[in-house]
Design an enzyme around this catalytic site. Structure first.
Site, PDB file in Angstrom:
ATOM      1  N   MET A 261     -71.302  19.801 -40.038  1.00  0.00           N
ATOM      2  CA  MET A 261     -72.196  19.210 -41.033  1.00  0.00           C
ATOM      3  C   MET A 261     -73.426  20.081 -41.184  1.00  0.00           C
ATOM      4  SD  MET A 261     -72.855  16.842 -43.198  1.00  0.00           S
ATOM      5  CE  MET A 261     -74.326  16.601 -44.175  1.00  0.00           C
ATOM      6  N   ASN A 263     -76.585  20.035 -41.765  1.00  0.00           N
ATOM      7  CA  ASN A 263     -77.962  19.587 -41.654  1.00  0.00           C
ATOM      8  C   ASN A 263     -78.905  20.794 -41.620  1.00  0.00           C
ATOM      9  OD1 ASN A 263     -76.872  16.868 -40.995  1.00  0.00           O
ATOM     10  ND2 ASN A 263     -76.359  17.851 -39.053  1.00  0.00           N
ATOM     11  N   HIS A 293     -69.481  29.076 -43.374  1.00  0.00           N
ATOM     12  CA  HIS A 293     -69.450  27.995 -44.375  1.00  0.00           C
ATOM     13  C   HIS A 293     -70.723  27.149 -44.273  1.00  0.00           C
ATOM     14  CE1 HIS A 293     -67.151  24.565 -46.437  1.00  0.00           C
ATOM     15  NE2 HIS A 293     -68.216  23.960 -45.953  1.00  0.00           N
ATOM     16  N   GLU A 294     -71.043  26.712 -43.046  1.00  0.00           N
ATOM     17  CA  GLU A 294     -72.203  25.836 -42.888  1.00  0.00           C
ATOM     18  C   GLU A 294     -73.505  26.571 -43.195  1.00  0.00           C
ATOM     19  OE1 GLU A 294     -71.667  22.703 -42.639  1.00  0.00           O
ATOM     20  OE2 GLU A 294     -69.516  23.087 -42.408  1.00  0.00           O
TER      21      GLU A 294
END
Length: 842
Positions: A261, A263, A293-294
């Site tokens: 995720m 954040n 990706h993140e």
């Protein structure tokens, strides 16, 4: 509980400007709840008229609420909405004090106690609308604000957040104020973390995991940080906007539902990416891609955020594309005496084999939707669109866009988009306008064709002989999208008895064609979409198909071979190629395959889809025999130890298809495969799981293994093995654990479900096929979307391929009213079941 509609979000966004949240969390209040105090400062727009709105939260106990210093009635809370009425134009302050429940399903504030050492960890996952489980909020992506966070945590814990954290004199932890971000991006992770910290370009970088995983994180810390630095540097070469936050932490957290995720400043990953056991280079590459990706999300999604959830592709498709492309380009190493290196084009091979198939499958189901849908009416509908279309199809569309537009213009449009919308929100129209400003091409027409439509185009070559013994190519195009593709023209060398194919030329072709394409003499193989630059199913002309079946492994480039394997996979799923022919192709060509991603992808499809679903019960034993022989060939080929990843892949799949226990039981007893590898925890649980399915171990053996490996992964392995035992009492106990007691965490539920349904146990499981529909609907209603998704994905009777099961499922959809998360999974599973029936009947 109410879901937020698009109309409600638009109305609230017209009414409010949200400025600041001050959030105070107390994590010392026990095992069940934590205290959450929120102060929200906001402005009501307008000049005269008072207005009404609401704030969202899901408390265990709402203690008090004040608005501008005046108390409101906590009893006015209606589900997850607290009304705010009579708001006059101007500035306001809302204070909410509540006790909130910890989660065991990976939603909200998840709490986990490590069985290895008894240490406890908590972390937030607030996407898509789970911020309401942690603090009160105006919960929609276009009401951005700055956030101040203070946390009281047990002694010995470290608190991580979106900004740099520091422990204060009073023992609390305070995080630096964030820039403007959306509510769903707020993050906290607290516990006795093991941390590895460094700096890069003046910014603090850190990686964190549970203490029990410390030795494994330390082993891979250099690689993880190397990838992180390389991607960070490459993004700064691509993007004009600098990284917009004050630090970059990556926390590997337990029982995480997603892969990761985004954040801001605190990316959370599932901690399976901290490898306890041996993995392949392709799996390491997958971890590196997820890191890339993140990090892309720091720009796509965090710096510039969607206005509403219909534009989720602006987050996920871009991060997916950028993750693979940037990992291909990034220079790794080059410090500490390590020579610089690149991952190379293998990243797109893995995408083609593993991710793209996910998109193709999703796009052919009744639940398909455009990459950029126009009808996402509420948050429940939005949650269903985080699928292979928003990720893999969207990334494929962007890859095609770059091939058509050129990377220079593509990046120019992206950078204009960032500059105009930094720390704000944007829509598809905004993005397309920014792209259009960087090129003379008709990007708006491209977007209409690619982003607003559903389904997969199919391209089929037609080869025609002319009067002068030369040939031409025309492409039959079933579909509506334009495609810019490469056609590979391959010849065989008559003197080459190894079956190698040689690329004669690569032809650039635009679909629809404007005329026939000359190709000279008749090639052995014409391959449409060579290089995999577009998103379409491809077929073969008869001569090319003959070449493929005999000489697939003779193609020189792994990405070319990936396109061919995908074409064969599609043909099986479309009932145009017998599943046994796919197994024959695998048996013939995988022993000579050099790309590990292809081997893993083909074996996975051959095992989980072909053998377990597409073959009839009478055909399955022969299919397993073919796969076992193939795996033995790969094991023999790697006896010299020069390809441990290929050997590990072959060993894993040999275990999975073993029809008799003797060989793998001997491996377990000896603790090793002859010639290696030694059985690490992952392989030991894998062997034990297969032996459980075959009835070759009992519950005592499972308990002994759990005593040997009492970790969280060991607990999951034991749950999986117990559920797999071919014993009525074991099945009943597993079913009650999943559907009655509600005690299982998200990971233990999934492990139990994975073990429960086995194609070898059809008669034993017959009664549970009937029970599933009622029990799954009731479970989903009680435990919510995360468990509903797991119940639909993992607890569905996938191996019961018959018309009666299909009828039961269709009746459930029409009569039982499952919640949206379960309904979506059931629709997809039933479509896959229908497809399997067609394949069998063909």
């Amino acid at each position: 509980m109410s879901v937020l509609t698009r109309d409600e979000a638009q109305a609230r966004a017209r009414l409010l400007d949200v400025h600041r949240y001050e959030i105070t969390l107390d994590l010392t209040r026990g095992d069940e709840t934590f205290d959450s105090r929120t102060v929200i400062r906001f402005t009501v727009r307008g000049k005269k008229k008072a207005a009404d709105t609401f704030v969202e939260l899901k408390p265990a106990d709402l203690r008090s609420v004040t608005l501008d210093g005046k108390p409101l009635d906590p009893g006015a809370l209606d589900g997850n909405r607290l009304p705010l009425t009579g708001l006059t134009p101007g500035e306001h302050e809302l204070c909410v004090d509540a006790a909130m429940r910890y989660s065991r399903t990976g939603e909200g504030m998840h709490r986990f106690t490590d069985p290895t050492d008894g240490e406890t960890y908590v972390y937030t996952q607030l996407f898509l609308d789970d911020v309401q489980r942690v603090f009160a909020a105006f919960d929609q992506p276009d009401l951005k604000a700055v956030f101040d966070l203070t946390v009281t945590a047990p002694e010995g814990w470290t608190v991580l957040a979106n900004g740099i954290t520091a422990q204060q004199d009073d023992g609390t932890w305070r995080a630096a104020t964030t820039p403007l971000i959306s509510t769903y991006l707020v993050a906290v992770a607290a516990g006795p973390w093991h941390s590895v910290r460094t700096e890069h370009r003046g910014l603090p970088f850190g990686i964190h995991c549970r203490r029990s995983l410390a030795p494994y994180l330390d082993t891979d810390a250099d690689e993880i940080l190397d990838v992180t630095r390389a991607c960070f540097d490459r993004y700064h070469e691509k993007f004009e906007e600098p990284y917009p936050f004050d630090s970059y932490d990556q926390a590997f957290v337990p029982e995480f539902n997603a892969g990761a995720m985004e954040n801001p400043g605190l990316v959370t990953f599932r901690d399976e990416f901290v490898y306890r056991s041996a993995v392949t280079d392709t799996e390491r590459q997958t971890r590196a891609m997820v890191i890339a990706h993140e990090m892309a999300h720091m720009w796509f999604g965090d710096l510039v955020t969607l206005k509403w959830w219909d534009d989720i592709w602006l987050n996920e498709s871009f991060a997916e594309y950028m993750g693979y492309q940037t990992l291909t380009e990034a220079t790794l190493g080059g410090s500490g005496g390590t020579p610089p290196r690149k991952w190379g084009t293998d990243t797109w091979v893995d995408f083609g084999v593993a991710r793209k198939a996910w998109g193709y499958d999703a796009d052919q189901r009744p639940s398909t939707h455009p990459v950029a849908p126009e009808n996402v009416d509420d948050t429940a509908a939005a949650l269903l669109n985080f699928d292979g279309i928003s990720y893999a199809k969207g990334a494929s569309a962007l890859r095609q866009l770059v091939a058509w537009l050129g990377e220079k213009d593509f990046l120019a449009g992206i950078n204009a988009h960032f500059t105009r919308h930094r720390f704000g929100n944007a829509t598809l129209a905004d993005f397309i306008d920014n792209l259009a400003g960087a090129t003379e091409r008709d990007v708006h027409a491209w977007a209409d064709a690619w982003l607003r439509t559903t389904g997969v185009d199919t391209l089929t070559p037609k080869v025609t002989r002319g009067t002068d013994s030369t040939y031409t190519l025309t492409v039959d195009h079933a579909g509506s999208r334009p495609h810019h593709i490469t056609v590979g023209v391959y010849d065989r060398d008559p003197g080459d008895d190894q079956g190698h194919l040689t690329l004669r030329e690569s032809l650039a072709l635009d679909i629809p064609q404007t005329g026939e394409q000359p190709i000279g003499k008749r090639p052995a193989l014409l391959l449409l979409n060579d290089g995999d630059l577009t998103y379409a199913k491809v077929r073969f002309d008869p001569d090319s198909f003959t070449t493929v079946t005999g000489h697939l492994s003779g193609l020189p480039d792994p990405l070319t071979r990936a396109v061919v394997w995908n074409a064969l996979r599609d043909a099986v799923r479309d009932a145009e190629l017998p599943p046994t022919a796919y197994l024959d192709a695998a048996r013939t060509h995988l022993p000579r395959e050099t790309d590990l991603a292809i081997v893993q992808g083909v074996l996975t499809f051959a095992t989980t889809q072909v053998a377990d679903r597409f073959l009839t019960p009478d055909q399955r034993p022969a299919g397993l025999t073919t796969l076992a022989a193939l795996c033995r060939d790969l094991i023999r080929r790697t006896e010299d130890g020069d390809n441990p990843g290929l050997r590990l892949t072959a060993v894993r799949h040999f275990i999975d298809v073993a029809a008799h226990p003797d060989t793998i039981a001997a491996w377990l007893a000896d603790g090793t495969v002859p010639g290696g590898p030694e059985l690490d925890p992952e392989l030991r649980w894998r062997v034990l799981g297969r032996l459980a399915v075959l009835g070759a171990v009992d519950a005592d053996a499972i308990s002994e293994e759990l005593a040997r490996d009492p970790s969280a992964t060991g607990q999951e392995g034991a749950a999986r093995c117990r559920a797999a035992l071919p014993d009525p009492e074991a099945k009943q106990a597993a079913w009650e654990a999943m559907f009655t007691t509600d005690d299982l965490s998200n990971y233990l539920f999934t492990a139990t479900a994975q073990g429960f349904w086995q194609p070898e146990q059809t008669e034993l499981l017959k009664e549970y096929v009937d029970r599933y529909w009622t029990d799954a609907v009731e479970l989903a209603a009680r435990r919510g979307p995360a468990i509903a998704e797991a119940a639909g994905r993992w607890a569905f009777p996938v191996h019961t391929v018959d018309a009666e099961t299909l009828a039961l499922g269709e009746r459930c959809l029409t009569e039982a009213a499952p919640i949206p998360a379960l309904r979506r999974k059931l629709v997809d599973q039933l479509d896959d079941l229908s497809r399997a029936l067609k394949v069998r009947n063909a």
